[in-house]
Write a protein that holds these residues in place. Structure first.
Motif: not given
Length: 424
Positions: A226-240
């Motif tokens: 869950x922690x890994x998915x949270x960091x990946x999804x939020x990070x990607x959404x902000x990056x693009x």
């Protein structure tokens, strides 16, 4: 609703067009909801920032603000439909209809709340909100202390800018301290900033976690996922900058929007997407991979709905609506059993249903009273059913007596005379 990625997009364009520029003029429209609900007014906003220099734009979750020279700063929340528009730049291409892509945007835009005019710049910045759920306030504090003031301090850490706080250990402790569905915990901004409906669904899908499962029931491996998915999804959404065309092809977000459409809501691999209510919001899940491994708030009754009657949530966590439905169901079952035991006829049951619900003793007393009066409705029906027959019988007897009287008139008179004489 604009979430962490959409707000990051706004902040990006504010930095691009406003950083290190002075506000020469502010056009305002008074709104006692957008400004007034948070103790500000449009005129106070205008007075505080006209002639001031914008140093930077920053974000925490769904909140963003302009860092100004001095100790007053505008802190804003977009609500459901709020947005920032620029006269010389289009920040919201995904809000526009395909047929309007090549049309120049309307200016000033509809539903604007303020327009910033920058010194020595032909560009203008407008805050718009059709539904008036956005909030604009003036916060007085040193720039570096803004996150320690209301409303920012009441919100949890941001998954992108607070990675040193929102660690796996922190998340595990937060999950174990609550007894709510995991999605409801994620949507609560007091726990984690910036996660809204579609972001939460994406995180849970990537982590292979069911949104209804209670937060304290997860294993360490599940929390790590869950922690890994949270960091990946939020990070990607902000990056693009929340440009959905740049999201990975495997993301649920690309395929979740066809709820209710036949032969839709299917991932490229054939997995079906279904929808249910969790935390008051419609959630998209993929049942094949998002399994329930612990206590859940409710069970999916069919492909597209949740059965409230089948809910397995603890008594203390049940919503008022579910409690009411369960109570009504119990009363109905009890009434059915009572009718079967007492063999109560329909007229009596319809009379008793008008009686207001009371205590157990009152209900017991009412049951005894119903037994005593059980025959009354039947007796009344029998009287009605035989009334005509009895009338006819009486009439027949009367006619027979009249005939007998006519035939024996003389005898009857003599008998009457003898009786009178004997009596004297």
């Amino acid at each position: 609703m604009p979430e962490i990625g959409e707000v990051a997009r706004i902040v990006h364009f504010l930095r691009k067009h406003c950083a290190n520029k002075k506000i020469s003029n502010i056009l305002i429209q008074e709104d006692n909801i957008v400004y007034g609900k948070v103790g500000t007014s449009a005129s106070a906003f205008q007075k505080a920032f006209t002639g001031k220099k914008i140093l930077d734009a920053k974000q925490q979750g769904k909140y963003f603000w302009l860092e100004m020279e001095g100790k007053q700063h505008p802190v804003m929340h977009l609500g459901m439909t709020g947005w920032i528009k620029f006269k010389n730049d289009d920040t919201s291409h995904y809000y526009r209809k395909p047929e309007d892509e090549n049309k120049p945007q309307e200016w000033p835009p509809r539903f604007w709340k303020f327009i910033l005019q920058l010194e020595d710049d032909g560009n203008e910045i407008a805050f718009v909100d059709p539904r008036r759920l956005a909030r604009i306030r003036v916060v007085e504090a040193e720039a570096e202390e803004l996150r320690n003031t209301t409303p920012l301090r009441e919100n949890g850490p941001d998954p992108v800018i607070d990675k040193d706080i929102l660690t796996e250990a922190w998340l595990e402790e937060k999950l174990k301290s609550k007894k709510v569905p995991v999605k409801a915990l994620m949507l609560d901004q007091a726990n984690i900033s910036g996660i809204g409906n579609w972001v939460a669904d994406e995180i849970l899908y990537q982590a292979r976690i069911h949104p209804e499962q209670y937060s304290y029931t997860f294993s360490s491996a599940q929390i790590s996922a869950l922690h890994k998915a949270m960091m990946d999804v939020c990070g990607t959404a902000v990056a693009v900058l929340s440009d959905s065309s740049k999201f990975p092809e495997t993301w649920l977000m690309r395929y979740r929007w066809d709820k209710g459409k036949k032969d839709k809501n299917i991932l490229p691999n054939g997995d079906k997407i279904v929808h249910l209510k969790v935390g008051g919001r419609t959630s998209a899940i993929v049942p094949r991979v998002q399994k329930k491994t612990g206590k859940v708030a409710g069970d999916v009754e069919s492909a597209d709905e949740v059965s409230e009657d089948a809910a397995e949530s603890p008594e203390e966590e049940a919503t008022p609506k579910k409690a009411k439905a369960t109570k009504a169901k119990s009363k109905k079952a009890a009434a059915t059993a009572k009718d079967e035991d007492m063999e109560v006829v329909k007229p009596k049951r319809s009379r008793t249903t008008k009686r207001k619900a009371g205590t157990n003793e009152e209900d017991a007393g009412a049951a005894v009273k119903s037994e005593e009066e059980e025959a009354k409705p039947v007796k009344k029906r029998q009287t009605k059913a035989t009334k005509a027959e009895e009338t006819n019988t009486t009439k027949t007897k009367t006619e027979q007596n009249d005939i007998k009287t006519e035939d024996t008139e003389g005898s009857t008179r003599r008998r009457s005379g003898r009786l009178s004489g004997k009596g004297v």
